[in-house]
Enzyme design. Structure first.
Site, PDB file in Angstrom:
ATOM      1  CE  LYS A  22    -129.898  26.807  68.527  1.00 19.22           C
ATOM      2  NZ  LYS A  22    -129.902  25.401  68.952  1.00 19.22           N
ATOM      3  CG  ASN A  23    -129.057  26.207  72.596  1.00 16.60           C
ATOM      4  OD1 ASN A  23    -129.870  25.931  71.713  1.00 16.60           O
ATOM      5  ND2 ASN A  23    -127.770  25.917  72.494  1.00 16.60           N
ATOM      6  NE  ARG A  93    -130.338  15.829  71.384  1.00 17.90           N
ATOM      7  CZ  ARG A  93    -130.386  14.544  71.061  1.00 17.90           C
ATOM      8  NH1 ARG A  93    -130.871  14.145  69.910  1.00 17.90           N
ATOM      9  NH2 ARG A  93    -129.943  13.640  71.888  1.00 17.90           N
ATOM     10  CB  CYS A 117    -127.526  19.872  64.532  1.00 16.39           C
ATOM     11  SG  CYS A 117    -128.075  21.452  63.902  1.00 16.39           S
ATOM     12  NE  ARG A 122    -127.037  16.575  69.636  1.00 15.46           N
ATOM     13  CZ  ARG A 122    -127.600  17.759  69.423  1.00 15.46           C
ATOM     14  NH1 ARG A 122    -128.048  18.070  68.249  1.00 15.46           N
ATOM     15  NH2 ARG A 122    -127.733  18.631  70.409  1.00 15.46           N
ATOM     16  N   PRO A 123    -126.910  10.438  72.111  1.00 15.60           N
ATOM     17  CG  PRO A 123    -125.437   9.335  73.545  1.00 15.60           C
ATOM     18  CD  PRO A 123    -125.479  10.273  72.387  1.00 15.60           C
ATOM     19  CG  ASP A 301    -123.297  24.882  70.298  1.00 20.10           C
ATOM     20  OD1 ASP A 301    -123.146  23.692  69.995  1.00 20.10           O
ATOM     21  OD2 ASP A 301    -124.225  25.290  71.019  1.00 20.10           O
TER      22      ASP A 301
END
Ligand code: EPU
Length: 413
Positions: A22-23, A93, A117, A122-123, A301
């Site tokens: 996926k990533n 994301r 997610c 999550r900056p 993950d």
């Protein structure tokens, strides 16, 4: 699918074909957009995040369509820029890769904040600083507004290691006239997959440990194949270790060394046959002390999934989360199934118990959902996982794959 009903306790046996990462796929799609050529990406998993990305590309007049099972055609030669203050951008994301992919060629990008997610803060400060270092100006209001005219700097040092910021920094550097050096980059194999794609497309990019060097090179049309998803491998590996015997294929052994580390520490039976990994349910009588970290260390993950697996081993285990200090959405849900877990700051103490029981639980995010699957398949009785459609963000055909190895799992609408 909204909920899943699982009857636990049955052995799982057979083969699982691992989908494309996926990533890495999200990086490749952004890369295909950036080079503005005709690209065929092979082994792209059919997942919600991928569909959301495709919808955004279509809004930019990019032809983007699955032409065959897992073959994604992306033709961005006739791209037409428009504002990306779109709802789709907030659904995942990696939508922020659109900034790095578009800014050097269209000079102005207006875009919504990224989603994804929501397990922790999550900056995006590392991204913003990197864009500024390249010479971009931005205003952050309801949407983000970026302007870019020329490269002010060809030596970028990321202020902290970030996977996403490394991707954006590579994409941003693609159209520089001089050599670009990016330092303090993330070492993930998905980044190497993006580099390999861009090099196959005509660029000349090298990695030297935590430094990436981008040299000149012009782009051409290409076809490129994605790597297997190492999070899906990890998920099925821990399922097998707890509940059966599975052969997972294809795998790239050097990309999952942290799994081998865990298998060895716990004496889990595993072996490799050509490009597949076989894992067998093992009666483990050891404790595990482990921390998550940057690749090639144990990935964040898989932390929720390992937590779930460790609840099935009757020893005390310690698991420290170093990447996202608050990534523990799974803990309270696992406790509903009888798991005994104590949390102190960013560390879990897991007391493996004799048996878990079915319950009604909620998949709060993707990997929380995967952790619940592992416990539900090990538990006595029936479990309902609510909000289970979130699994489709990261696990292709998950229900079909589970059923094929003997899992008693049903979708409840
Ligand atoms: N961080 C900042 N500022 C930033 C960016 C990151 O402080 O500007 C922090 C994060 O809060 C975190 C750490 O840096 O503590 C690492 O974050 P990173 O940027 O590396 O993560 P990401 O690029 O947002 C990707 C994956 C995640 C995975 C992380 C870590 C994608 C689309 N997402 O996120 O995958 O957890 O790297 O490996 O590639 C998942 O698949 O379930 C998932 C969440």
């Amino acid at each position: 699918m909204s909920n899943l009903q699982i009857n636990g306790g049955f052995p799982l046996e057979g083969e699982v074909k691992i989908s494309g990462s996926k990533n890495a796929a999200l990086c490749l799609i952004a890369g295909a957009l950036a080079i503005q050529k005709k690209v065929i990406l092979q082994n792209i998993p059919v997942l919600t995040d991928i569909y959301n990305f495709i919808e955004i590309l279509k809004a930019l007049n990019v032809k983007c369509v699955f032409i065959d099972d897992n073959h994604l055609l992306i033709d961005s030669r006739n791209i037409v820029y428009k504002s990306l203050c779109l709802d789709e951008v907030q659904k995942f994301r990696a939508s922020y890769y659109l900034i790095g992919a578009l800014l050097p060629s269209v000079n102005h990008v207006e875009i919504n904040y990224p989603g994804g997610c929501n397990f922790s803060k999550r900056p995006i400060d590392i991204h913003l600083k990197m864009f500024e270092d390249y010479g971009c100006k931005y205003i952050a209001n309801d949407c983000l507004n970026f302007h870019f005219e020329e490269y002010k700097n060809h030596h970028i040092v990321l202020k902290n290691i970030s996977f996403g910021a490394t991707v954006n920094a590579i994409l941003m550097g693609l159209y520089a006239k001089e050599e670009v050096v990016i330092e303090n980059v993330s070492k993930e194999c998905e980044i190497d997959c993006l580099i390999s794609f861009l090099n196959t497309a005509g660029k000349n990019i090298a990695r030297e440990n935590n430094k990436i060097i981008i040299k000149e090179g012009s782009f051409h049309n290409l076809s490129f194949s994605n790597i297997p998803d190492r999070m899906e491998i990890g998920t099925f590996a821990f399922l097998a270790a707890s509940k059966g015997k599975l052969k997972l294929y294809p795998i790239i052994r050097e990309q999952i060394s942290y799994l081998e580390d865990v298998f060895q520490k716990l004496n889990i039976t595993y072996y490799f046959v050509e490009n597949s990994l076989v894992i067998e349910n093992t009666n483990v009588n050891k404790s595990l002390i482990i921390e998550t970290g940057e690749y090639p260390l144990f990935p964040t993950d898989l932390q929720p999934i390992l937590t779930a697996y460790l609840t099935t081993i009757r020893r005390i285990h310690v698991l420290k989360e170093n990447v996202y200090n608050e990534r523990f959405s799974h803990v309270e849900e696992l406790k509903k199934m009888g798991a005994v877990i104590f949390k102190e700051s960013n560390t879990l103490l897991i007391n493996g118990i004799f048996s878990l029981h079915g319950s009604i639980v909620k998949a709060k995010d993707l990997r929380c959902g995967a952790a619940l699957l592992v416990c539900a398949l090990n538990a006595e009785g029936k479990t309902i996982i609510e909000n289970a459609e979130i699994l489709y963000r990261g696990y292709e055909s998950i229900v079909k794959k589970l059923k094929a190895i003997g899992a008693q799992v049903e979708v409840i609408e």
